[in-house]
Motif scaffolding. Structure first.
Motif, short mmCIF file in Angstrom:
data_model
loop_
_atom_site.label_atom_id
_atom_site.label_comp_id
_atom_site.label_asym_id
_atom_site.label_seq_id
_atom_site.Cartn_x
_atom_site.Cartn_y
_atom_site.Cartn_z
N PRO A 392 0.11 -1.24 0.17
CA PRO A 392 -0.24 -0.46 -0.05
C PRO A 392 0.69 1.26 0.14
N ASP A 393 -0.24 2.17 -0.58
CA ASP A 393 1.03 3.61 -1.03
C ASP A 393 2.50 3.31 -1.07
N ARG A 394 2.75 2.72 -2.27
CA ARG A 394 3.90 2.55 -2.72
C ARG A 394 4.13 3.39 -3.82
N ASP A 395 2.59 4.03 -4.77
CA ASP A 395 3.19 5.53 -5.26
C ASP A 395 3.28 6.59 -5.16
N THR A 396 2.81 6.42 -3.52
CA THR A 396 3.15 8.54 -2.53
C THR A 396 4.84 8.01 -2.37
N GLU A 397 5.91 7.13 -2.88
CA GLU A 397 7.50 7.21 -2.28
C GLU A 397 7.91 7.43 -3.65
N GLY A 398 7.22 8.65 -4.32
CA GLY A 398 8.52 9.66 -4.97
C GLY A 398 8.42 8.47 -6.72
N ALA A 399 9.69 9.20 -7.43
CA ALA A 399 9.90 8.51 -8.65
C ALA A 399 9.68 7.32 -8.29
N GLU A 400 10.61 6.33 -7.50
CA GLU A 400 11.46 5.43 -7.89
C GLU A 400 9.07 4.08 -7.25
N GLY A 401 8.61 5.35 -6.02
CA GLY A 401 7.45 4.20 -6.05
C GLY A 401 6.69 3.80 -7.61
N VAL A 402 6.45 5.17 -7.98
CA VAL A 402 5.52 4.94 -9.33
C VAL A 402 5.79 4.46 -10.48
N HIS A 403 7.21 4.05 -10.67
CA HIS A 403 7.83 3.38 -11.50
C HIS A 403 7.37 2.15 -11.10
N GLU A 404 7.66 1.24 -9.85
CA GLU A 404 7.06 0.31 -9.22
C GLU A 404 5.68 0.29 -9.90
N VAL A 405 5.14 0.59 -9.15
CA VAL A 405 3.50 0.48 -9.84
C VAL A 405 2.51 0.54 -10.79
N LEU A 406 3.72 1.80 -11.83
CA LEU A 406 2.93 2.21 -12.95
C LEU A 406 3.55 1.92 -14.41
N GLY A 407 5.18 1.67 -14.19
CA GLY A 407 5.66 2.53 -15.05
C GLY A 407 6.31 1.62 -15.61
N CYS A 408 6.42 0.03 -15.24
CA CYS A 408 6.09 -0.76 -15.51
C CYS A 408 5.29 -2.03 -15.98
N ALA A 409 4.21 -0.93 -15.79
CA ALA A 409 2.91 -2.13 -16.18
C ALA A 409 2.84 -1.99 -17.89
N VAL A 410 3.30 -2.00 -18.75
CA VAL A 410 3.09 -1.89 -19.73
C VAL A 410 2.29 -2.79 -20.82
N TYR A 411 2.45 -3.56 -19.63
CA TYR A 411 1.31 -4.88 -20.77
C TYR A 411 0.11 -4.89 -20.45
N SER A 412 -0.32 -3.96 -19.40
CA SER A 412 -1.17 -3.20 -18.64
C SER A 412 -2.48 -2.25 -20.03
N TYR A 413 -1.39 -1.01 -19.53
CA TYR A 413 -2.31 0.20 -20.75
C TYR A 413 -1.76 -0.15 -21.86
N ALA A 414 -0.82 -0.52 -22.26
CA ALA A 414 -0.87 -0.87 -23.82
C ALA A 414 -2.30 -1.07 -24.81
N MET A 415 -2.88 -2.69 -23.49
CA MET A 415 -4.05 -3.11 -24.08
C MET A 415 -5.07 -1.99 -24.33
N ASN A 416 -5.07 -1.18 -23.37
CA ASN A 416 -6.48 0.33 -23.05
C ASN A 416 -5.94 1.65 -24.85
N PHE A 417 -4.74 1.86 -24.73
CA PHE A 417 -4.50 2.22 -26.28
C PHE A 417 -4.71 1.62 -26.91
N LEU A 418 -4.51 0.54 -27.07
CA LEU A 418 -4.88 -0.39 -28.38
C LEU A 418 -6.19 -0.62 -28.27
N GLY A 419 -7.51 -0.62 -27.12
CA GLY A 419 -8.67 -0.97 -27.42
C GLY A 419 -9.03 -2.11 -27.68
#
Length: 481
Positions: A392-419
């Motif tokens: 919990p709250d990993r994304d509140t821990e600056g750039a490193e936290g956001v990178h672990e939570v969302l930055g590395c999740a390319v397989y996730s948001y790529a599918m949204n962009f592709l529809g």
């Protein structure tokens, strides 16, 4: 008298009883309400209790059935609705205190479709502010906890939905997904979901005062989180029913034409430079073996560059968010969420001006590449996240936290962009230092073929088992911390 174990039944099992009259809708709903009263105080997954109106609706369904009405496909199934979607007479707060009195004048299409099918809404589930985090906490309703333990985030933004359904609060949970908000909670809680493709599920909030940005329209979808793949096959046909308020909805049947056997699956472990955790690799290997054993032809094959498509898509979305939403976040958001958005803009530098228009146009290029690839491989089995779910709250821990939570999740948001449709299913229960934790994999599918992705989920689930069973044992043994 209600069986105290009724809350454990899947939506499929429930409807086999409620539609025949062997179990009343009131009994099914009361069991889930009792479960909610027992476990929700420790989870804070449901933040608006609708027990009274749920029981009234269930009794009305029972009376109608006794009078000869044909029960719907979800007759008496208790469900939850996320608080960022309109339900008549209730606040669509989106986790923002300034919106706590935004009362919906009518039901959104997903709420209407579920109720037309006979489902009964027992509560509304939590989301982070503006539904724009992969974790779930807000100053209006507080933090939602993961039933596996407080060392694991419940995911977001449909974190309340994922925690609720896996804890036994309702058999189905509504959620939505613009960059992973169905799949993050599924992965966090060991649930099953499918992010529908663009145009599949009608969407609109009657309370909204302006249309959303174009990329938000193209990337955001409505869906369901469940404890089993078969429950998605049961419920999604009702969710995708047409609604004229969504002029871009595509009325395609849930089940498409059968493909020639064996169905080919492209299998990749490529994390595009991010470290692949051994437990995630083990889950991927298990999923591959499960699909092979079920008759799929699984081949190692690299799909078109998911990193480029995903990063381009999310940077474009951030460009739109910066232009259209940043002012609202600055004006109505808490300091933590404003700080998180500032780091989002660092992690995903927003495209602006002509470049934003060019990247939006390039979306078709990426989608065409994937469409051609999926002529040979209708399904793609890949990681969802490269590592086990974060704290919990990993994304509140600056750039490193956001990178672990969302930055590395390319397989996730790529599918949204592709529809494209993309399902998430648990393939392993990892024994980690902090305790057991489910590991989900992702299965992307051809456009309009959500059913193929869910079929593959069912094949993996048949071998891995349902994660709700060890979870419920842990909860009863006092394993939450």
């Amino acid at each position: 008298m209600t069986n105290p174990e009724t809350w454990r039944l899947s939506a499929t099992e429930l409807t086999q009883l409620t539609r025949t009259g062997d179990l009343s809708a009131e009994g099914a709903v009361q069991a889930s309400i009792d479960r909610m009263n027992a476990v929700n105080p420790a989870l804070n997954a449901v933040v608006e209790d609708l027990s009274a109106e749920a029981l009234d609706r269930a009794r009305a369904l029972d009376i109608a059935r006794a009078g000869g009405a044909v029960p719907g496909p979800l007759h008496g199934v208790p469900v939850t609705i996320k608080i960022n979607v309109d339900q008549k007479g209730h606040a669509t707060s989106n986790g923002v205190p300034a919106l706590k009195d935004l009362i919906a004048p009518a039901d959104a299409p997903v709420v209407e479709n579920l109720q037309k099918a006979g489902a009964v809404v027992i509560g509304r589930t939590n989301t982070p502010e503006f539904s724009f985090r992969a974790d779930t906490d807000n100053p209006l309703h507080g933090r939602t906890h993961n039933p596996w333990g407080r060392h694991i985030s419940p995911g977001g933004s449909s974190g309340g939905a994922g925690a609720a359904v896996m804890a036994g609060i309702g058999a189905l949970a509504h959620g939505n997904d613009i960059g992973g908000s169905l799949r993050f909670p599924a992965a966090a809680n060991g649930a099953v979901t499918v992010k529908p493709g663009l145009g599949r599920v009608p969407a609109w909030n009657p309370s909204q005062s302006a249309e959303r940005g174009l990329l938000a329209q193209l990337m955001s979808v409505q869906g369901l989180i469940a404890r089993s793949a078969e429950d998605l096959h049961l419920s999604m046909p009702s969710l995708i029913a047409a609604d004229p308020r969504d002029p871009f909805h595509v009325p395609v049947p849930w089940r498409g034409e059968a493909l020639n056997d064996p169905v080919k699956v492209a299998f990749t472990k490529n994390t595009h430079g991010y470290e692949l955790h051994p437990e995630v690799e083990a889950a991927l290997d298990f999923a591959r073996e499960a699909l092979t054993g079920a008759g799929y032809l699984v081949e190692e094959a690299e799909p078109p560059n998911v990193f480029e498509a995903g990063r381009t898509g999310y940077r474009a979305l951030m460009g739109e968010i910066h232009a259209l939403m940043k002012g609202d976040v600055d004006a109505a958001g808490s300091q933590p969420v404003r700080d998180i958005f500032a780091v989002y803009f660092q992690e995903f530098p927003p495209f602006t001006g002509d470049e934003l228009l060019q990247m939006m146009a390039k979306r078709t290029h990426y989608a065409r590449q994937w469409s051609l690839f999926m002529e040979e491989y209708p399904l793609v089995l890949s990681p969802f996240l490269p590592q086990p779910f974060f704290k919990p709250d990993r994304d509140t821990e600056g750039a490193e936290g956001v990178h672990e939570v969302l930055g590395c999740a390319v397989y996730s948001y790529a599918m949204n962009f592709l529809g494209l449709p993309a399902a998430s299913v648990p393939a392993r229960l990892a024994q980690l230092p902090n305790g057991p934790q489910p590991i989900n994999v992702q299965i992307a599918a051809r456009r309009w073929r959500e059913d193929l992705a869910v079929d593959a989920c069912a094949a993996i689930e048949a071998r891995a088992g349902r994660m709700c069973l060890p979870l419920w044992h842990q909860m009863q043994a006092g394993g939450r911390s």
